[in-house]
Design a protein around this motif. Structure first.
Motif, PDB file in Angstrom:
ATOM      1  N   GLU A  33       8.333  11.898  70.734  1.00 55.89           N
ATOM      2  CA  GLU A  33       7.898  12.197  69.367  1.00 55.89           C
ATOM      3  C   GLU A  33       8.615  11.346  68.318  1.00 55.89           C
ATOM      4  N   VAL A  34       9.602  10.558  68.747  1.00 57.66           N
ATOM      5  CA  VAL A  34      10.389   9.744  67.818  1.00 57.66           C
ATOM      6  C   VAL A  34       9.872   8.321  67.836  1.00 57.66           C
ATOM      7  N   SER A  35       9.545   7.797  66.673  1.00 53.97           N
ATOM      8  CA  SER A  35       9.000   6.439  66.577  1.00 53.97           C
ATOM      9  C   SER A  35      10.085   5.434  66.212  1.00 53.97           C
ATOM     10  N   ILE A  36       9.795   4.177  66.471  1.00 47.49           N
ATOM     11  CA  ILE A  36      10.696   3.097  66.064  1.00 47.49           C
ATOM     12  C   ILE A  36      10.849   3.083  64.549  1.00 47.49           C
ATOM     13  N   SER A  41      14.268   3.690  59.832  1.00 47.07           N
ATOM     14  CA  SER A  41      14.521   4.340  58.548  1.00 47.07           C
ATOM     15  C   SER A  41      15.867   5.048  58.549  1.00 47.07           C
ATOM     16  N   ALA A  42      16.161   5.763  59.626  1.00 51.02           N
ATOM     17  CA  ALA A  42      17.428   6.487  59.712  1.00 51.02           C
ATOM     18  C   ALA A  42      18.621   5.534  59.743  1.00 51.02           C
ATOM     19  N   ALA A  43      18.411   4.330  60.295  1.00 55.73           N
ATOM     20  CA  ALA A  43      19.485   3.342  60.371  1.00 55.73           C
ATOM     21  C   ALA A  43      19.580   2.504  59.103  1.00 55.73           C
ATOM     22  N   GLY A  44      18.583   2.632  58.222  1.00 55.45           N
ATOM     23  CA  GLY A  44      18.594   1.873  56.983  1.00 55.45           C
ATOM     24  C   GLY A  44      18.242   0.411  57.149  1.00 55.45           C
ATOM     25  N   ILE A  45      17.421   0.113  58.171  1.00 53.58           N
ATOM     26  CA  ILE A  45      17.000  -1.266  58.398  1.00 53.58           C
ATOM     27  C   ILE A  45      15.492  -1.293  58.603  1.00 53.58           C
ATOM     28  N   SER A  46      14.927  -2.483  58.736  1.00 51.15           N
ATOM     29  CA  SER A  46      13.490  -2.633  58.906  1.00 51.15           C
ATOM     30  C   SER A  46      13.105  -2.492  60.372  1.00 51.15           C
ATOM     31  N   ARG A  47      11.843  -2.185  60.601  1.00 49.69           N
ATOM     32  CA  ARG A  47      11.332  -2.074  61.973  1.00 49.69           C
ATOM     33  C   ARG A  47      11.517  -3.377  62.763  1.00 49.69           C
ATOM     34  N   PRO A  48      11.181  -4.545  62.170  1.00 56.81           N
ATOM     35  CA  PRO A  48      11.383  -5.794  62.927  1.00 56.81           C
ATOM     36  C   PRO A  48      12.832  -6.019  63.341  1.00 56.81           C
TER      37      PRO A  48
END
Length: 230
Positions: A33-36, A41-48
């Protein structure tokens, strides 16, 4: 007034941060249920940028499982001092601390989660079981266990796993009671094996000789005697 400057993380530091963030999210919800995007977002960085450190969700999931399995295996480490019953009870307390804090992550580790059947996940689960097995033998002061004792210890480890997984589904039995029950289960399995095997019997006699009158093993004996008296 000064303005704070965000410090740039090194590669390994960022990887460890992402693993920690993912493990925290997996501890609250099933990894499926957890997405990249949530992890980024939780890490404060972008998906790429997440993909820069991990090629995909599976590799991040496996890294998180590695940290979780190391933590869980460490819960079985206990100084070999004092009565065995009290030691096992402390081990079960730490074990259920982990289960309580990381419910979905624990289920994913033991059931495989999105990486079910993968060689990496299977190896991690086996490493936890083997670490627990080695620690329990250490508590028993046995280096080369006979076949029946090996069966008892490995069966009890499997019982602890299945008990924890069932308990997570509703938590219908007080946790403290289950911890004591599992210690009693270990004693009962030893006793059944001892009835058929003299080597295990000698081990049980040695273990019980060091048990105090107010210990968990003595409590089991009292409860069994109370049943026969009815």
């Amino acid at each position: 007034m000064t303005t704070g400057v965000r410090r740039r993380m090194g590669v390994e530091e960022r990887r460890q941060q992402l693993i920690g963030v993912a493990l925290e999210l997996f501890s609250r919800r099933s990894p499926d249920e957890v997405s990249i995007d949530e992890i980024a977002s939780a890490a404060g960085i972008s998906r790429p940028l997440v993909y820069h450190y991990f090629p995909g969700k599976l590799s991040l999931y496996e890294a998180a499982l590695q940290r979780a399995s190391d933590d869980l295996a460490a819960r079985f480490v206990e100084p070999r001092q004092g009565p065995l019953g009290a030691r096992l009870l402390r081990v079960m307390g730490r074990y259920f601390d982990f289960v309580d804090e990381h419910g979905p992550g624990f289920s994913a580790l033991m059931r495989g989660g999105p990486a079910v059947g993968s060689s990496t996940t299977n190896a991690l689960v086996d490493s936890v079981r083997q670490a627990a097995y080695v620690q329990i033998l250490s508590h028993l002061d046995v280096t080369e266990p006979p076949a029946r004792l090996e069966l008892v210890v490995r069966s009890w480890i499997s019982l602890a796993e299945s008990t924890a997984l069932i308990w997570l589904d509703g938590r219908r039995i007080p946790r403290a009671e289950l911890e004591v029950q599992l210690v009693h289960d270990f004693a009962a399995l030893l006793a059944v094996s001892a009835a058929r095997d003299e080597e295990t019997g000698a081990l049980v006699r040695r273990v019980l000789a060091d048990e105090p009158d107010d210990g968990p093993f003595a409590d089991l004996v009292e409860r069994l005697l109370a049943l026969t008296a009815r």
